[in-house]
Design a protein around this motif. Structure first.
Motif, mmCIF file in Angstrom:
data_model
loop_
_atom_site.group_PDB
_atom_site.id
_atom_site.type_symbol
_atom_site.label_atom_id
_atom_site.label_comp_id
_atom_site.label_asym_id
_atom_site.label_seq_id
_atom_site.Cartn_x
_atom_site.Cartn_y
_atom_site.Cartn_z
ATOM 1 N N HIS A 67 26.647 7.034 -49.741
ATOM 2 C CA HIS A 67 26.332 5.938 -50.656
ATOM 3 C C HIS A 67 26.867 4.613 -50.117
ATOM 4 O O HIS A 67 26.207 3.575 -50.221
ATOM 5 C CB HIS A 67 26.927 6.213 -52.040
ATOM 6 C CG HIS A 67 26.231 7.306 -52.777
ATOM 7 N ND1 HIS A 67 26.820 8.034 -53.798
ATOM 8 C CD2 HIS A 67 24.970 7.821 -52.648
ATOM 9 C CE1 HIS A 67 25.966 8.934 -54.254
ATOM 10 N NE2 HIS A 67 24.834 8.817 -53.569
ATOM 11 N N ASP A 120 24.677 3.254 -47.333
ATOM 12 C CA ASP A 120 23.364 2.808 -47.790
ATOM 13 C C ASP A 120 23.393 1.442 -48.479
ATOM 14 O O ASP A 120 22.332 0.898 -48.817
ATOM 15 C CB ASP A 120 22.762 3.836 -48.758
ATOM 16 C CG ASP A 120 22.315 5.109 -48.048
ATOM 17 O OD1 ASP A 120 22.088 5.039 -46.819
ATOM 18 O OD2 ASP A 120 22.210 6.159 -48.705
ATOM 19 N N GLU A 121 24.565 0.889 -48.712
ATOM 20 C CA GLU A 121 24.640 -0.408 -49.382
ATOM 21 C C GLU A 121 24.051 -1.502 -48.478
ATOM 22 O O GLU A 121 24.133 -1.421 -47.248
ATOM 23 C CB GLU A 121 26.090 -0.736 -49.739
ATOM 24 C CG GLU A 121 26.632 0.186 -50.825
ATOM 25 C CD GLU A 121 28.065 -0.169 -51.208
ATOM 26 O OE1 GLU A 121 28.589 -1.184 -50.700
ATOM 27 O OE2 GLU A 121 28.664 0.571 -52.013
#
Length: 418
Positions: free
Chosen positions: A278, A281-282
């Motif tokens: 996560h 993926d920012e």
């Protein structure tokens, strides 16, 4: 009253013989206009002179003649470059063809210069800022240039005084810091940090502040001459420098909390593989050519750690890797579990770390010698190191100049307060 000297224009053909009152009516407005122009030039405090296409003086106002200590009548018809612009500040020859003033004769452009000197008749010089503006006749033909200049000796003096004052202030701060270290050995580490903080503020804050001051000065001085796009560029530059200083202040506040031992740790149970994916993926970690590559042999790794601290550790290491690695080179993040430890590895193919910088790499405000103009505060790795210590982990690195760097962080799966 000092008179303004003009080259006498070619005498016009005599007017037809008409009644004397009619000729007076025709000539009176022209004479009034000439008189008004002469009074304006004589009253202006800035130096003003005109040049023809050969660079010879066609008119000059009293202020210009007074600043260079020349009689006005002696300047008419002379080459002004030979009179007062013949040498650089160091005395070396200033070729006429390199003079910005004469660019108006070549391309019809306006030139603004703020860092040159003019020379007086007695051989002394003074700093000036000047504007060379092309002059056209009624038909639009280039016929010469008008130069306006001012003596900025007082302004330069004020700038020098301010610089000396800043240097004296920095010396006083350094002396005061030294006295504090001698007075209380228990405050040695805090005093060291304060000393480095002063150096960082003087160096890292001065650049964005100078950029902001320059942008504001340009907007104020040339507001009516700037295009909307140019004004927007100045405003964007101001915003970027404000954001840079805000980020530095945020990092300094974190360091302060760590040093004051008021940073609370809140361990929670979470899954590490999804956590890392996560984060990568920012948007701020997206790379257009080579996305960050993540690898882990385990599908799930449960941990009981402070997510905020772990996020700061990984995001700082990843941000550095992206900042110092060309877009076309790969960046790898590897996660592994061994017994009761997790191992995070961030590997890049960037500029590498100079051997001389490795000893102080985790010190606050320290930046590598080879970072050039890449922005940064020198606080990221210091924060990483202190967060790793708070979580009872270790960090090590290996690097080769010009090839890349690998950071390895080892943390316990479960945080236990000591």
């Amino acid at each position: 009253m000092a008179q303004n000297y003009w080259l006498q224009p070619e005498q016009p053909a005599p007017l037809p013989k008409v009644n004397t009152p009619i000729r007076q009516v025709l000539e009176q407005p022209l004479e009034q206009l000439r008189r008004q122009h002469q009074l304006i030039l004589n009253a202006v405090g800035e130096g003003i002179y005109g040049l023809d296409l050969d660079g010879y003086v066609t008119f000059v106002n009293p202020a210009a003649a007074a600043m260079i200590n020349w009689p006005m009548e002696d300047l008419i018809g002379k080459s002004m470059h030979t009179v007062m612009h013949h040498s650089h500040v160091d005395g070396s020859h200033y070729p006429r063809e390199a003079c910005p003033i004469y660019a108006a004769f070549q391309d019809g452009s306006i030139r603004r210069i703020t860092h040159e000197v003019f020379w007086r008749k007695d051989g002394t010089s003074f700093p000036v800022e000047y504007i060379s503006t092309p002059m056209h006749d009624e038909a639009g033909q280039l016929i010469g240039a008008v130069v306006t200049f001012r003596d900025i000796t007082q302004r330069r003096w004020a700038e020098d005084v301010l610089q000396r004052t800043n240097e004296e202030l920095e010396q006083k701060v350094q002396k005061r810091t030294a006295k504090l270290r001698q007075a209380n050995e228990q405050l040695r580490e805090l005093s060291d940090m304060r000393s480095r903080f002063v150096s960082m503020v003087c160096h890292e804050f001065r650049n964005p502040l100078n950029n902001i001051i320059l942008s504001v000065s340009s907007l104020n001085r040339y507001d009516s001459q700037l295009q909307p796009a140019e004004k927007a560029d100045y405003l964007l530059n101001i915003q970027a420098n404000v954001d840079r200083m805000t980020a530095m202040i945020d990092d300094i506040l974190v360091i302060g909390k760590i040093e004051a031992k008021v940073l609370d740790i809140h361990p929670t149970q979470f899954e590490l593989v999804a956590f890392c994916r996560h984060l990568i993926d920012e948007p701020e970690y997206q790379r257009p050519q080579r996305p960050v590559e993540f690898a882990c042999r385990s599908r799930q790794i449960m941990a009981n750690l402070d997510q905020q601290l772990l996020r700061s550790i990984l995001s700082n290491l990843l941000s550095n890797a992206i900042r110092y690695t060309p877009d076309e080179n790969p960046i790898h993040i590897k996660l592994a579990k061994r017994q009761n430890q997790i191992i995070l590895q961030v590997q890049d193919q960037g500029i590498g770390i100079c051997p001389a910088d490795r000893r102080d790499l985790f010190e606050p405000f320290h930046r590598g010698r080879n970072v050039s103009n890449i922005p940064g505060t020198g606080l990221g790795l210091s924060i990483v190191k202190q967060f790793v210590d708070l979580l009872h982990g270790t960090i090590e690195f290996s690097s080769q100049l010009g090839t890349g760097t690998t950071f390895i962080v080892r943390l316990p799966l479960t945080y236990l307060a000591i």
